[in-house]
Each structure stands twice: as C-alpha cells, then as structure tokens.
Design a protein around this motif. Structure first.
Motif, PDB file in Angstrom:
ATOM      1  N   ASP A 125       4.260   9.628  71.327  1.00  0.00           N
ATOM      2  CA  ASP A 125       4.133  10.301  72.617  1.00  0.00           C
ATOM      3  C   ASP A 125       4.776   9.403  73.673  1.00  0.00           C
ATOM      4  N   GLY A 127       5.277  10.270  76.842  1.00  0.00           N
ATOM      5  CA  GLY A 127       4.896  10.653  78.195  1.00  0.00           C
ATOM      6  C   GLY A 127       4.545   9.437  79.033  1.00  0.00           C
ATOM      7  N   GLY A 128       5.093   9.369  80.242  1.00  0.00           N
ATOM      8  CA  GLY A 128       4.786   8.276  81.149  1.00  0.00           C
ATOM      9  C   GLY A 128       5.543   6.992  80.875  1.00  0.00           C
ATOM     10  N   GLN A 129       6.512   7.027  79.969  1.00  0.00           N
ATOM     11  CA  GLN A 129       7.308   5.837  79.692  1.00  0.00           C
ATOM     12  C   GLN A 129       8.690   6.280  79.207  1.00  0.00           C
ATOM     13  N   ARG A 156       6.749  15.020  73.443  1.00  0.00           N
ATOM     14  CA  ARG A 156       6.397  15.261  74.843  1.00  0.00           C
ATOM     15  C   ARG A 156       7.410  14.635  75.797  1.00  0.00           C
ATOM     16  N   HIS A 162      14.951  11.840  80.597  1.00  0.00           N
ATOM     17  CA  HIS A 162      13.872  11.095  79.940  1.00  0.00           C
ATOM     18  C   HIS A 162      14.238  10.823  78.475  1.00  0.00           C
ATOM     19  N   ARG A 183       8.238  18.586  76.015  1.00  0.00           N
ATOM     20  CA  ARG A 183       6.829  18.885  76.279  1.00  0.00           C
ATOM     21  C   ARG A 183       6.638  20.403  76.291  1.00  0.00           C
TER      22      ARG A 183
END
Length: 437
Positions: A125, A127-129, A156, A162, A183
């Motif tokens: 996952d 997400g956020g990185q 995600r 990203h 995602r």
C-alpha cells in the motif's frame, strides 16, 4: 523430493493492504486464461479459502507451520499435483508469527514460502508515500536473504504522477514492479468482526471476482508474474487426518461453516460419508449418522432463528442420547444452554451443555491453542494432544460442566477456555487443525 507445480506466495507488510483482492483477481484471471491454479492460505484463517475456491474453481487448503507437522504440510502440498500453478495467500504481514516454534515453525507466511520454494509477491500500500515505499519493500527483501522474492505490486496508487515516483524509488532500490493498482473504493470486500464476511453471504461474489480479475489484468503484467513462479518441492504425500466416524452429520450453513478443508477432505478420502444439514433451516442431523459435528461460524448473528429451530434442537438432543456430538467455537456455543447477542437478548440454545456465552460483553480471544485431552472427544482418546486456533469475541458467563482439556496458547500459558463435556457431548472454543506430532 517430489516435484510439484511452480508457485508464488502473495503477501504484504501487514493486514489490510489489499492482498486478498489481489489474490482473488489473480486466481480468476489465470483461470480465465486456461490455467488450473491451486490456491492455498498460509495460517489458520478459515474464511479466505472459501473465497479462493469461488475464484479458482478448486478447493483451497490451509498450510500452517505452527499447527502442522512437516509430513502434513507435504501431504497438503500434494493437492496441487494436477494443477499448472500454485498461488498461496499469506496472512497478516509476511514475517508475522508467534514467538515460540510449534510443529514446524512459528506460523509465519515466510516459513511456508521458504519451505515450498515459492517466490514472494509483496502487495504494498503506497498511500501517503512515494519513493519511501521502496525502503519498506527493500527491507522485506533483505530481512530473510534465503527467501525468494519475485517483486512488488503497488496498491492504492493515487495518480499517474504518484505511480511514476513510486516506480522510481523501486527502480533505484533494484526492485521489480509487477504492477500498479489505482485506488478504487469499490474493490473492497465487506467485513465484520472476525474479518471478511463469509463467501456464502457475499451479496454478489461472482460479480465482485470478475471485477477484481478485470482490474488486475488491466494493471498487472499477469504472464510476467506467472513466469516468476518457482518449482515446488515437497516430501512424499501421506494421509490427511483420519475421520472421527464413518457417517458424519456435519452442520453447514451461514451460522456453521468454519470447517478446515483439509480435515473434511481427509474424512471423505478415508471413506467417511458426510451428511450435511442446516440448523438455520431447522434441519436435524441424520439419525443414521454415527457422529454429529457442529463447526464454527456466526451463531451470534442468528440467535433468534436458532432458538426457534425446534426440529433441529429436538433432533440433536435425541441424537446425543446414543451417539457423540461435538461443537467447535460457534458450534460449541450452540450446544450450550444460552447465547446472549450483541443487543443483550438471551436466546435458548440446544442445552446439551451448561455453557452460557455473551456477545454483548465482547472481548477478543485470538491465537493458537494446544490441547491435552482430559477425556475422549470424537476421533481422539484421553491424553491426545491437539493443535488448533481460537478466534471469537464471545465471553463465557457460565461453564458448569467438566473441562474437556488442558488448553495452552503458543507460549505454553494456560487459557481458561478448556472446552466442556457432558455425557456424549463435547465442545471446544478452538478449531482443530491437527493432532500434535
């Protein structure tokens, strides 16, 4: 060593990262491409194998290094003999297990992958990185150098930018990216207190699996991933656990469905006759059976229907007058005097044991169990040592009957859930996996 089809193990750094949806999508898309794929589940999970079966069209089996001796692991690995490919799903994080070694290991998914020679596909996952995700993946690759590592599926992903940044980090770390999944909030399996809802309860499981397969095929190089599977080796196949009786009345419905596939397969292959019945449909066990077995499930969600199932209750009580009845976890609760649901409503159960349990007073009971029987239960005599797993949220309010076993956890600490016995009726809160070797 006997060669078996090549395999892969789908794992992750932790639970909740999307590995089950990846697993189901991969099983179905490979099946759609004409491959016979044998699924497995590492660890004691009894919900995921039913989802695997729906996706792959083949029964899925648990492989558990804490509860299963090497010979049993090898025997179950031979279920893949006629398959083209093996895909196994890990549990929790790749290296998560208990502190003390059991029958073969600590229960970690990495142990199964290493023993069988299956390269690991890490679902990450991100997400956020972005580039930082590579440090996590690199740590997982380096943590156990002897473990084959196929690569990473990024999950995600928020945007094309990203994805580019996350891929850049993986490239700099020398890691193979097998795919990147955008995602999607609609690609989430419904859950309840024990994890996923059961496969039989999913509102439209086939449509969900088709969607997972299409999504995976669009974003993962499936042929390249399958080509990374490594040859599996295992010792000679032996016999699965023997049946506890010749004719077994087995409760099977939405309230009682948690029977380990390798046990039921072993019963059938040894010549036992399985006679399914549904307590929720107010069916009684077949009176010609030699044994009635109530597996675990979700009786706490069906207290009213079970309390009203007069034919089931009277038939079960008549059966227990002359032949053994055994219940595991939810089945054990149903054999008791009463079950209190989350709203505090008390429901009458079969009354074959004095057990009273409450789901209103919730507390999680989770972990491996080793039981030394103080009295016989179906298939085993006094003194037998059994390995299993316990997972429920119900609290015991009353347990007046004699204990069935001395039960300890994975670190040999005694637990109060000893099981019960009264006459020909026995019950345990742990789900039996195997006899201790």
């Amino acid at each position: 060593m006997t060669p078996l089809p090549p395999g892969l193990l789908v794992s992750a750094p932790a639970s909740g990262t999307g590995k089950t949806t990846v697993m189901l999508g991969l099983l179905r898309t490979l099946r759609d491409r004409g491959m016979a794929v044998q699924p497995y589940k590492s660890g004691p999970d009894y919900i995921d194998p039913a989802f695997h079966r729906a996706a792959a069209g083949r029964a899925s089996y648990n492989l558990d290094s804490w509860a299963m001796a090497p010979a049993l692991l090898d025997t179950i690995a031979h279920r893949a003999t006629d398959a083209d490919l093996v895909i196994a799903e890990g549990s929790m994080g790749l290296f998560d297990g208990v502190a003390s070694k059991g029958a073969t290991g600590t229960g970690a998914s990495a142990e199964i992958a290493a023993r069988m020679g299956w390269p690991v596909v890490l679902v990450l996952d991100v997400g956020g990185q972005a580039q930082s995700a590579a440090a996590t993946a690199l740590g997982f690759q380096a943590y156990r150098p002897d473990l084959p590592f196929a690569g990473v599926i990024l999950n995600r992903v928020a945007s094309p930018r990203h994805e580019r940044l996350a891929r850049l980090g993986m490239e700099q770390a020398g890691l193979t990216v097998l795919g990147a999944l955008p995602r999607r909030g609609d690609l989430v399996l419904p859950e309840r207190h024990l994890g996923l809802v059961q496969a039989v309860e999913h509102p439209d499981l086939e449509a969900a699996i088709v969607a997972y397969a299409a999504f995976l095929s669009a974003h993962v190089d499936v042929p390249a991933l399958a080509a990374l599977a490594a040859g599996t080796t295992a010792g000679a196949a032996g016999a699965l656990p023997r049946p506890p009786a010749q004719r077994i009345a087995l409760a099977q419905d939405a309230a009682f469905s948690f029977a380990y596939p390798h046990l039921v397969a072993g019963w059938r292959e040894a010549g036992a006759e399985i006679l399914p019945f549904s307590p929720l449909a107010d069916e009684a066990p077949d009176p010609s059976a030699d044994l009635c077995w109530l597996p675990g499930g979700y009786p706490e969600l069906h207290g009213g229907r079970l309390a009203a199932a007069e034919r089931f209750r009277h038939g079960l009580r008549a059966f227990a007058e002359t032949r053994p009845v055994h219940g595991e976890c939810g089945g054990y609760m149903a054999l008791g005097d009463a079950l209190i649901d989350k709203d505090g409503t008390r429901h009458r159960m079969a009354g074959l044991l004095g057990l009273v349990t409450s789901y209103e007073k919730r507390r999680m009971h989770l972990g491996y169990r080793r039981a030394e029987l103080l009295a016989p239960m179906p298939g085993f005599g006094p003194g037998a040592a059994l390995r299993g797993h316990e997972f429920h949220y119900s609290t015991i309010l009353e347990q007046p009957d004699a204990p069935l076993a001395r039960v300890t956890d994975a670190e040999a600490a005694e637990v109060p859930e000893t099981g019960s016995r009264r006459g020909l009726v026995t019950g345990t809160f742990f789900h039996l996996i195997a006899e201790d070797a």
